[in-house]
Design a protein around this motif. Structure first.
Motif, PDB file in Angstrom:
ATOM      1  N   THR A 171       0.868  -1.189   0.000  1.00 35.61           N
ATOM      2  CA  THR A 171       0.000   0.000   0.000  1.00 35.61           C
ATOM      3  C   THR A 171       0.900   1.233   0.000  1.00 35.61           C
ATOM      4  N   ARG A 172       0.374   2.356  -0.487  1.00 38.30           N
ATOM      5  CA  ARG A 172       1.161   3.590  -0.528  1.00 38.30           C
ATOM      6  C   ARG A 172       1.597   3.980   0.873  1.00 38.30           C
ATOM      7  N   GLU A 173       0.703   3.841   1.804  1.00 39.34           N
ATOM      8  CA  GLU A 173       1.001   4.268   3.171  1.00 39.34           C
ATOM      9  C   GLU A 173       2.120   3.417   3.772  1.00 39.34           C
ATOM     10  N   ILE A 218       3.708   2.777  -7.802  1.00 40.48           N
ATOM     11  CA  ILE A 218       3.290   3.259  -9.123  1.00 40.48           C
ATOM     12  C   ILE A 218       2.111   2.406  -9.556  1.00 40.48           C
ATOM     13  N   ASP A 219       0.902   2.976  -9.396  1.00 46.87           N
ATOM     14  CA  ASP A 219      -0.315   2.189  -9.613  1.00 46.87           C
ATOM     15  C   ASP A 219      -1.444   3.163  -9.911  1.00 46.87           C
ATOM     16  N   PHE A 259      22.018   0.463   8.225  1.00 50.78           N
ATOM     17  CA  PHE A 259      21.194  -0.708   7.925  1.00 50.78           C
ATOM     18  C   PHE A 259      20.757  -1.392   9.217  1.00 50.78           C
ATOM     19  N   ASP A 260      19.433  -1.587   9.351  1.00 49.07           N
ATOM     20  CA  ASP A 260      18.890  -2.295  10.534  1.00 49.07           C
ATOM     21  C   ASP A 260      18.259  -3.598  10.055  1.00 49.07           C
ATOM     22  N   GLU A 261      18.988  -4.651  10.162  1.00 52.02           N
ATOM     23  CA  GLU A 261      18.545  -5.951   9.615  1.00 52.02           C
ATOM     24  C   GLU A 261      17.252  -6.411  10.278  1.00 52.02           C
ATOM     25  N   THR A 262      17.038  -5.997  11.519  1.00 48.02           N
ATOM     26  CA  THR A 262      15.810  -6.449  12.209  1.00 48.02           C
ATOM     27  C   THR A 262      14.574  -5.748  11.669  1.00 48.02           C
ATOM     28  N   ALA A 263      14.775  -4.693  10.895  1.00 52.29           N
ATOM     29  CA  ALA A 263      13.637  -3.889  10.403  1.00 52.29           C
ATOM     30  C   ALA A 263      13.347  -4.133   8.929  1.00 52.29           C
ATOM     31  N   VAL A 264      13.941  -5.155   8.356  1.00 53.73           N
ATOM     32  CA  VAL A 264      13.681  -5.454   6.944  1.00 53.73           C
ATOM     33  C   VAL A 264      12.225  -5.882   6.773  1.00 53.73           C
ATOM     34  N   ARG A 265      11.592  -5.396   5.704  1.00 51.16           N
ATOM     35  CA  ARG A 265      10.199  -5.763   5.398  1.00 51.16           C
ATOM     36  C   ARG A 265      10.097  -6.269   3.967  1.00 51.16           C
ATOM     37  N   VAL A 266       9.122  -7.142   3.775  1.00 50.51           N
ATOM     38  CA  VAL A 266       8.887  -7.740   2.453  1.00 50.51           C
ATOM     39  C   VAL A 266       7.508  -7.324   1.966  1.00 50.51           C
ATOM     40  N   PHE A 267       7.435  -6.788   0.748  1.00 46.78           N
ATOM     41  CA  PHE A 267       6.157  -6.420   0.137  1.00 46.78           C
ATOM     42  C   PHE A 267       5.989  -7.198  -1.169  1.00 46.78           C
ATOM     43  N   LEU A 268       4.766  -7.676  -1.416  1.00 45.34           N
ATOM     44  CA  LEU A 268       4.439  -8.312  -2.695  1.00 45.34           C
ATOM     45  C   LEU A 268       3.944  -7.237  -3.649  1.00 45.34           C
ATOM     46  N   VAL A 269       4.664  -7.041  -4.748  1.00 40.10           N
ATOM     47  CA  VAL A 269       4.289  -6.058  -5.767  1.00 40.10           C
ATOM     48  C   VAL A 269       3.610  -6.826  -6.907  1.00 40.10           C
ATOM     49  N   LYS A 270       2.338  -6.513  -7.156  1.00 37.59           N
ATOM     50  CA  LYS A 270       1.611  -7.248  -8.196  1.00 37.59           C
ATOM     51  C   LYS A 270       2.084  -6.806  -9.583  1.00 37.59           C
ATOM     52  N   GLY A 271       1.814  -7.644 -10.555  1.00 38.49           N
ATOM     53  CA  GLY A 271       2.312  -7.422 -11.909  1.00 38.49           C
ATOM     54  C   GLY A 271       1.793  -6.168 -12.586  1.00 38.49           C
TER      55      GLY A 271
END
Ligand code: UGC
Ligand code: NI
Length: 167
Positions: free
Chosen positions: A13-15, A24-25, A103-115
């Motif tokens: 989400t943008r937020e 970009i959507d 770099f804060d390795e504990t704060a890494v986040r994963v987002f699924l970006v749709k096609g």
């Protein structure tokens, strides 16, 4: 002995993505008619960040392959400019990110970006190199050409295994 950490992918989400970059959507974006009303312009969904007067914004195509096994042990950043990825053949990809700065390795986040979505990483946002979820996935990439070192890499202490289950 490698240590592993599972990270569940979040919906984009943008937020949620704002601290890391732009989405970009067309969904949720304002637009206005151009070309005698035959075209809808979704204007300025993102911007290209550069650093110096001789910098140029460039457009490239990345033909990416999935990372198999999906185990991430490195991230990178581009301190001198932004980097945008826009799918050209509708292949979902993962945006694995951490805030600019130390770099804060504990704060890494994963987002699924749709096609049908693209992202721009802000200058300095830590991210994984392109992670498409299918073979031969083409992405229009808009980023910076210019002097100086613009790609810092960092090795992860724990290998990240992105999990797509919850999305
Ligand atoms: N190195 C390069 O051009 N690509 C990476 O920056 C990436 O984010 O995929
Ligand atoms: Ni990059």
């Amino acid at each position: 002995m490698k240590q592993f950490r599972r990270l569940v992918a979040e919906p984009l989400t943008r937020e949620a993505f704002a601290p890391f970059g732009d989405v970009i959507d067309t969904d949720g974006a304002e637009s206005f008619p151009i070309n005698q009303g035959r075209t809808e312009r979704f204007h300025a969904l993102s911007t290209v960040a550069l650093s110096g007067a001789t910098d140029r914004g460039i457009l490239s195509i990345f033909r990416g392959q999935p990372l198999v096994p999906l185990e991430l042990d490195l991230m990178e950043r581009h301190p001198l400019g932004s980097q945008s990825f826009i799918p050209m053949n509708n292949v979902d990809f993962l945006a694995v990110v951490a805030l600019p700065g130390d770099f804060d390795e504990t704060a890494v986040r994963v987002f699924l970006v749709k096609g049908h979505q693209g992202v721009t990483y802000h200058a300095g946002t830590w991210h994984a190199p392109l992670l498409p979820l299918k073979a031969d996935a083409d992405y229009l990439v808009v980023d910076r050409k210019g002097p100086g070192q613009n790609c810092d890499e960092i090795n992860l202490q724990q290998v990240i295994r992105p999990i797509l289950a919850a999305v």
